[in-house]
Write a protein that holds these residues in place. Structure first.
Motif, PDB file in Angstrom:
ATOM      1  N   ASP A  21     108.920 100.704  93.106  1.00  0.00           N
ATOM      2  CA  ASP A  21     110.144  99.846  93.082  1.00  0.00           C
ATOM      3  C   ASP A  21     110.577  99.355  91.993  1.00  0.00           C
ATOM      4  N   ASN A 170      98.671  96.080  88.118  1.00  0.00           N
ATOM      5  CA  ASN A 170      97.454  95.674  89.076  1.00  0.00           C
ATOM      6  C   ASN A 170      96.319  96.017  88.226  1.00  0.00           C
ATOM      7  N   TRP A 259     117.338  96.143  99.508  1.00  0.00           N
ATOM      8  CA  TRP A 259     116.668  95.091 100.024  1.00  0.00           C
ATOM      9  C   TRP A 259     117.849  94.083 100.569  1.00  0.00           C
ATOM     10  N   THR A 304     101.242  96.544 104.207  1.00  0.00           N
ATOM     11  CA  THR A 304     100.395  96.543 103.111  1.00  0.00           C
ATOM     12  C   THR A 304      99.410  97.606 103.031  1.00  0.00           C
ATOM     13  N   ARG A 305      99.393  97.885 101.593  1.00  0.00           N
ATOM     14  CA  ARG A 305      97.990  98.584 101.388  1.00  0.00           C
ATOM     15  C   ARG A 305      96.756  98.336 102.151  1.00  0.00           C
ATOM     16  N   LYS A 310      94.252  93.051  99.671  1.00  0.00           N
ATOM     17  CA  LYS A 310      95.419  92.338 100.589  1.00  0.00           C
ATOM     18  C   LYS A 310      94.937  91.520 101.510  1.00  0.00           C
ATOM     19  N   LEU A 332     101.845  97.142 109.321  1.00  0.00           N
ATOM     20  CA  LEU A 332     102.277  98.474 109.121  1.00  0.00           C
ATOM     21  C   LEU A 332     101.167  98.613 107.809  1.00  0.00           C
ATOM     22  N   GLY A 333     100.496  99.711 107.665  1.00  0.00           N
ATOM     23  CA  GLY A 333      99.904  99.884 106.486  1.00  0.00           C
ATOM     24  C   GLY A 333      98.887 101.294 106.600  1.00  0.00           C
ATOM     25  N   GLU A 334      98.504 101.582 105.497  1.00  0.00           N
ATOM     26  CA  GLU A 334      97.369 102.645 105.323  1.00  0.00           C
ATOM     27  C   GLU A 334      96.441 102.252 104.309  1.00  0.00           C
ATOM     28  N   GLU A 362     108.926 103.876 105.084  1.00  0.00           N
ATOM     29  CA  GLU A 362     109.597 102.833 104.563  1.00  0.00           C
ATOM     30  C   GLU A 362     110.846 102.335 105.374  1.00  0.00           C
ATOM     31  N   ALA A 365     109.494  99.836 107.424  1.00  0.00           N
ATOM     32  CA  ALA A 365     109.250  98.509 106.515  1.00  0.00           C
ATOM     33  C   ALA A 365     110.185  97.492 106.616  1.00  0.00           C
ATOM     34  N   GLU A 382      97.353  88.789  93.569  1.00  0.00           N
ATOM     35  CA  GLU A 382      98.474  89.454  93.786  1.00  0.00           C
ATOM     36  C   GLU A 382      99.331  89.465  92.368  1.00  0.00           C
ATOM     37  N   GLY A 385     103.495  90.807  93.836  1.00  0.00           N
ATOM     38  CA  GLY A 385     104.281  90.974  95.337  1.00  0.00           C
ATOM     39  C   GLY A 385     105.512  90.975  95.299  1.00  0.00           C
ATOM     40  N   LEU A 386     105.850  92.104  96.175  1.00  0.00           N
ATOM     41  CA  LEU A 386     107.214  92.377  96.439  1.00  0.00           C
ATOM     42  C   LEU A 386     107.696  91.755  97.781  1.00  0.00           C
ATOM     43  N   ASN A 387     106.830  92.128  98.815  1.00  0.00           N
ATOM     44  CA  ASN A 387     107.117  91.931  99.938  1.00  0.00           C
ATOM     45  C   ASN A 387     107.535  90.614 100.526  1.00  0.00           C
ATOM     46  N   TYR A 390     110.994  90.283  99.379  1.00  0.00           N
ATOM     47  CA  TYR A 390     112.075  91.040 100.418  1.00  0.00           C
ATOM     48  C   TYR A 390     112.237  90.023 101.525  1.00  0.00           C
TER      49      TYR A 390
END
Ligand code: ADP
Length: 492
Positions: A21, A170, A259, A304-305, A310, A332-334, A362, A365, A382, A385-387, A390
């Motif tokens: 991003d 990170n 966003w 999130t990842r 997290k 939502l994550g993986e 996406e 999200a 963190e 952090g972008l979320n 957003y």
């Protein structure tokens, strides 16, 4: 200034997290300040199937320790910005389903892949006859660039005076490899010491950036201090502290072209801070998409990842207590397979209150940002952090752990912050499931105080985290990097 921006992922071409991003937005903000910017990234699997974006720009061959790595170079543009992007293509290294790993396992040749990519980047200026004043490197994947400049181009006029700036997105990801891989880098042996790339007997690619770049940055002021301590430094606090005069924290911006709920193509129901009706409709859409009852209950979102960083395990620890509250949760994550299993089990137990989507999506999200009332980020650390940023713009009140960029951007709903009209979310101090639960309870209680909640929403939605301010800070640091590089290249 001529700026070469090197990254291993760039939105919308390839993304696993926040770096993409940033790399998809900061270069455009810099171009907006009048700079001549080019982005460079690997050409991953499938990119060739999208014609029209590419024009061939020639070939590069680099040779590292006797192995020749040929790259085709294609030029394109970052969508809607006009900023030039160069794709370096080598199908053996990059034509794979994942960027860095598959099914949770890192590719075994990651050192070779990103060493060859980093070294090839230094041939791009020659190919284009375009010589950058500064090269901006990001994370371990491009951290070798300053080391290669020093080792392979000493006193070469093409790079004398070229400043390097290295950003850590990170510190938890350092690019660690067995010492036996070191020769593949084609770097001198004196770069494999505890003061350089060696890290407790291993090769640490991130250290190449930390040691050799002229200026270091990370993505929030608080994280830039945290990483100088043993708690957050991941073993690198010593060198970071040593370089503290060259280390700066710049908060990431938000790409409001992508966003913003007022013109988000993923929503179908636009809204803004004056007209919030669409947000309610988005909640209904999200509930439907998540197989949850369409009800007027506070909905908490998470995107999130799924890694220990997290703090999803903290949510799992108090899930029973959370599910006793009048709310719904969408995740939502993986990531880690064992977290997948635990979350899926939990969803089986509470199908009317908890919905879990294990994938990378996406579009979903965006809908979660819009359709949730609150956004939960219980991170152990963190960097930025972008979320949460957003979420602010989408009127989704963040509930976050007070660390790194979360601490720098979220203003806690304490009575005094509420009274002064500044509060925009909820903070809790420690990575503890108990504190998380207490804070969610408070948020759910305040959710029902309509005027107050509306104030929190509006404070968030009207805050401005656009890239412009951060881009100006990078601009200042690029100049500093160039000054330092010039200083180094002066004869003794
Ligand atoms: P990090 O880089 O540590 O993953 P950030 O908050 O800086 O965290 O950035 C994460 C970015 O990746 C955000 O744009 C977020 O929306 C996105 N993201 C993370 N997981 C997913 C997912 N499963 N599906 C879609 N987007 C995701």
């Amino acid at each position: 200034m001529r700026i070469l921006y090197a990254a291993s992922e760039v939105t919308p071409f390839a993304k696993t997290g926040g770096l993409a991003d940033v790399a998809g937005a900061l270069p455009a903000a810099l171009a907006g300040l009048g700079h001549d910017v080019k982005v460079v990234m690997p050409e991953y699997n499938g990119a060739k199937d999208k014609p029209g974006r590419y024009t061939p720009r020639g070939n590069i061959n680099v040779s590292l320790a006797g192995v020749v790595y040929p790259f085709d170079v294609h030029a394109g543009r970052l969508p809607e910005t006009g900023v030039k992007i160069l794709f370096l293509s080598n199908s053996r290294l990059f034509d794979r389903p994942g960027l860095y790993q598959e099914k949770g396992k890192d590719y075994p040749d990651n050192l070779e892949r990103f060493a060859a990519f980093s070294r090839a980047i230094l041939e791009v200026p020659g190919l284009l006859d375009w010589h950058p004043d500064v090269i901006h490197c990001n994370d371990w994947q491009t951290a070798l660039i300053p080391a290669y400049i020093k080792a392979h181009f000493p006193e070469d006029p093409r790079f004398t005076g070229t400043g390097t700036l290295f950003t850590v997105h990170n510190l938890g990801y350092q690019g660690l490899f067995p010492a036996s891989e070191y020769p593949k880098l084609a770097l001198p042996l004196e770069f494999f010491t505890p003061d350089t790339l060696e890290f407790y007997g291993k090769v640490n690619l991130l250290k190449a950036g930390l040691v050799f770049a002229d200026i270091l940055t990370t993505v929030s002021p608080t994280y830039s201090h945290e990483i100088q301590t043993p708690q957050f430094g991941c073993g690198l606090e010593g060198i970071l502290h040593e370089r503290s005069n060259d280390l700066f924290g710049i908060i990431n911006g938000v790409d409001y072209q992508r966003w913003d709920p007022a013109h988000d193509p993923h929503l179908g129901q636009p809204y803004d801070s004056r007209q919030l009706q669409g947000k309610r409709l988005c909640r209904g859409l999200l509930q439907k998409a998540s197989n949850l009852p369409v009800e007027e209950v506070p909905l908490i979102g998470m995107i999130t990842r799924l890694t220990p960083q997290k703090g999803v395990d903290l949510v799992i620890e108090v899930l029973y207590e959370l599910m006793m509250l009048d709310l719904q949760i969408v995740i939502l994550g993986e990531g880690d397979p064992d977290i997948h299993v635990k979350l899926n089990e939990a969803m089986g137990r509470y199908p009317k209150k908890l919905s879990v989507h294990i994938n990378f999506d996406e579009s979903l999200a965006h809908l979660i940002e819009a359709g949730s009332d609150m956004f939960l980020m219980p991170s152990r650390y963190e960097p930025c952090g972008l979320n949460q940023l957003y979420s602010l713009r989408y009127g989704t009140v963040p509930i976050v752990r007070k660390t790194g960029g979360l601490a720098d951007t979220i203003i806690d709903a304490t009575p005094s912050n509420i009274a002064s009209g500044k509060a925009n979310g909820f903070l809790f101090e420690h990575a503890s499931s108990h504190e998380l639960l207490t804070t969610v309870r408070l948020a759910v209680k305040l959710f029902h105080e309509k005027d107050l909640w509306l104030q929190l929403i509006r404070n968030g939605m009207t805050a401005d985290f656009s890239w412009d301010r951060s881009a100006r800070e990078y601009e200042r640091l690029y100049r500093l990097a160039i000054e330092k590089a010039a200083e180094k290249s002066k004869p003794e």
